[in-house]
Design a protein around this motif. Structure first.
Motif, PDB file in Angstrom:
ATOM      1  N   GLU A  24      28.120  11.442  46.904  1.00 51.16           N
ATOM      2  CA  GLU A  24      26.963  10.980  47.664  1.00 51.16           C
ATOM      3  C   GLU A  24      25.679  11.099  46.847  1.00 51.16           C
ATOM      4  O   GLU A  24      24.878  12.014  47.064  1.00 51.16           O
ATOM      5  N   PRO A  25      25.482  10.174  45.888  1.00 50.15           N
ATOM      6  CA  PRO A  25      24.262  10.211  45.074  1.00 50.15           C
ATOM      7  C   PRO A  25      23.032   9.979  45.945  1.00 50.15           C
ATOM      8  O   PRO A  25      23.037   9.141  46.843  1.00 50.15           O
ATOM      9  N   GLU A  26      21.976  10.716  45.651  1.00 47.51           N
ATOM     10  CA  GLU A  26      20.766  10.633  46.459  1.00 47.51           C
ATOM     11  C   GLU A  26      19.673   9.796  45.822  1.00 47.51           C
ATOM     12  O   GLU A  26      18.657   9.502  46.472  1.00 47.51           O
ATOM     13  N   GLU A  27      19.858   9.400  44.561  1.00 48.83           N
ATOM     14  CA  GLU A  27      18.836   8.600  43.885  1.00 48.83           C
ATOM     15  C   GLU A  27      18.627   7.269  44.619  1.00 48.83           C
ATOM     16  O   GLU A  27      19.575   6.665  45.116  1.00 48.83           O
ATOM     17  N   GLN A  28      17.382   6.819  44.642  1.00 43.25           N
ATOM     18  CA  GLN A  28      17.064   5.582  45.353  1.00 43.25           C
ATOM     19  C   GLN A  28      16.995   4.365  44.437  1.00 43.25           C
ATOM     20  O   GLN A  28      16.793   3.241  44.918  1.00 43.25           O
ATOM     21  N   GLU A  29      17.182   4.578  43.155  1.00 39.90           N
ATOM     22  CA  GLU A  29      17.285   3.462  42.211  1.00 39.90           C
ATOM     23  C   GLU A  29      18.759   3.304  41.876  1.00 39.90           C
ATOM     24  O   GLU A  29      19.430   4.273  41.519  1.00 39.90           O
ATOM     25  N   LEU A  30      19.279   2.088  42.006  1.00 37.17           N
ATOM     26  CA  LEU A  30      20.725   1.884  41.956  1.00 37.17           C
ATOM     27  C   LEU A  30      21.335   2.318  40.634  1.00 37.17           C
ATOM     28  O   LEU A  30      22.394   2.962  40.615  1.00 37.17           O
ATOM     29  N   THR A  31      20.716   1.987  39.515  1.00 34.45           N
ATOM     30  CA  THR A  31      21.277   2.348  38.213  1.00 34.45           C
ATOM     31  C   THR A  31      21.413   3.866  38.088  1.00 34.45           C
ATOM     32  O   THR A  31      22.436   4.381  37.623  1.00 34.45           O
ATOM     33  N   ALA A  32      20.394   4.587  38.535  1.00 33.84           N
ATOM     34  CA  ALA A  32      20.439   6.049  38.473  1.00 33.84           C
ATOM     35  C   ALA A  32      21.510   6.596  39.412  1.00 33.84           C
ATOM     36  O   ALA A  32      22.237   7.542  39.072  1.00 33.84           O
ATOM     37  N   ALA A  33      21.633   6.005  40.592  1.00 33.73           N
ATOM     38  CA  ALA A  33      22.651   6.458  41.545  1.00 33.73           C
ATOM     39  C   ALA A  33      24.049   6.242  40.986  1.00 33.73           C
ATOM     40  O   ALA A  33      24.923   7.117  41.106  1.00 33.73           O
ATOM     41  N   LEU A  34      24.274   5.109  40.358  1.00 32.64           N
ATOM     42  CA  LEU A  34      25.590   4.826  39.784  1.00 32.64           C
ATOM     43  C   LEU A  34      25.894   5.734  38.593  1.00 32.64           C
ATOM     44  O   LEU A  34      27.046   6.103  38.365  1.00 32.64           O
ATOM     45  N   ALA A  35      24.870   6.094  37.850  1.00 36.44           N
ATOM     46  CA  ALA A  35      25.069   7.058  36.755  1.00 36.44           C
ATOM     47  C   ALA A  35      25.508   8.413  37.318  1.00 36.44           C
ATOM     48  O   ALA A  35      26.373   9.091  36.739  1.00 36.44           O
ATOM     49  N   THR A  36      24.952   8.799  38.445  1.00 36.66           N
ATOM     50  CA  THR A  36      25.360  10.047  39.086  1.00 36.66           C
ATOM     51  C   THR A  36      26.798   9.956  39.575  1.00 36.66           C
ATOM     52  O   THR A  36      27.578  10.909  39.429  1.00 36.66           O
ATOM     53  N   VAL A  37      27.170   8.822  40.134  1.00 36.44           N
ATOM     54  CA  VAL A  37      28.564   8.624  40.566  1.00 36.44           C
ATOM     55  C   VAL A  37      29.505   8.828  39.386  1.00 36.44           C
ATOM     56  O   VAL A  37      30.508   9.551  39.478  1.00 36.44           O
ATOM     57  N   LYS A  38      29.197   8.203  38.262  1.00 37.48           N
ATOM     58  CA  LYS A  38      30.041   8.317  37.069  1.00 37.48           C
ATOM     59  C   LYS A  38      30.104   9.772  36.589  1.00 37.48           C
ATOM     60  O   LYS A  38      31.185  10.273  36.227  1.00 37.48           O
TER      61      LYS A  38
END
Length: 237
Positions: free
Chosen positions: A155-169
């Motif tokens: 459950e990434p909390e970042e509101q910018e998609l690229t940053a959120a997807l980096a957290t997922v990875k």
């Protein structure tokens, strides 16, 4: 397709008039979400003033009512540290619960999460591992408790998609000890919610949707209800 409906989170009626807060509202929201296809229900327990709580009186009341309304559906609640910041008090409340949820979420970035998990397991309640960062995943793995969780919540909390997807990875890379029986739910919040839901579908993960995660439907309009969000999730691609 498995969808968990997250009915309210920490939001209030100031955010949306149909955020379910009372027991009757939670029962209605859970029932309609299940009729729309939700396979599990998650909510944050509220006291009679609408404040988040883990006090046994209110956990017993709301869990009992929701489970009775959707008897074939697993029902879970949050144990977030902000609800009861004093961990000793939080543990005491958990130990006093009499009407038990099927599962709870426990956040790996919160101090003392290991003690919360043990108290939950002692009551034979299922545990979801809340993973909002690579550090949270590392914390779970280092504790040896990841294997005790039946579901992993990325459950990434970042509101910018690229940053959120980096957290997922980064979280995925840390889950080297994931067990075959464990399912994964991937979800975002607010501005990333619908795009991350697409990613979850692509990866074959389970989904989560509801007012906890977003107030908007995929078009960007204010969503009418949790039921409407669940219906939209089935068709969103």
């Amino acid at each position: 397709m498995f969808i968990k409906a997250a009915l309210n989170g920490s939001r209030s009626k100031a955010d949306h008039p149909d955020i379910p807060v009372t027991t009757a509202e939670l029962v209605a929201a859970a029932t309609s979400a299940v009729l729309a296809g939700a396979g599990a229900i998650h909510f944050h327990v509220r006291d009679h003033n609408g404040k988040e709580t883990l006090e046994p009186q209110f956990v017993n009341e709301q869990v009992k009512a929701v489970k009775a309304a959707v008897p074939e559906i697993p029902v879970g609640i949050s144990t977030g540290a902000w609800i009861v910041p004093d961990i000793s008090q939080r543990l005491a409340y958990i130990r006093e619960w009499e009407v038990l949820p099927n599962f709870v979420s426990v956040n790996g970035h919160e101090a003392g999460f290991e003690r919360i998990i043990q108290a939950i397991l002692d009551k034979k309640i299922g545990v979801e591992a809340g993973l909002n960062s690579a550090q949270a995943a590392t914390n779970f793995s280092s504790s040896g408790l990841l294997k005790e969780c039946f579901r992993l919540l990325i459950e990434p909390e970042e509101q910018e998609l690229t940053a959120a997807l980096a957290t997922v990875k980064a979280i995925e890379d840390k889950l080297t000890d994931k067990q075959p029986h464990q399912t994964v739910v991937l979800h975002g919040f607010d501005s990333t919610c619908w795009e991350i839901l697409k990613v979850a579908k692509y990866k074959g993960y389970d989904l989560r949707i509801g007012f906890e995660d977003t107030l908007l439907d995929p078009s960007g309009a204010i969503a009418e209800s949790n039921e409407a969000l669940v219906k939209a999730a089935f068709h969103w691609s």
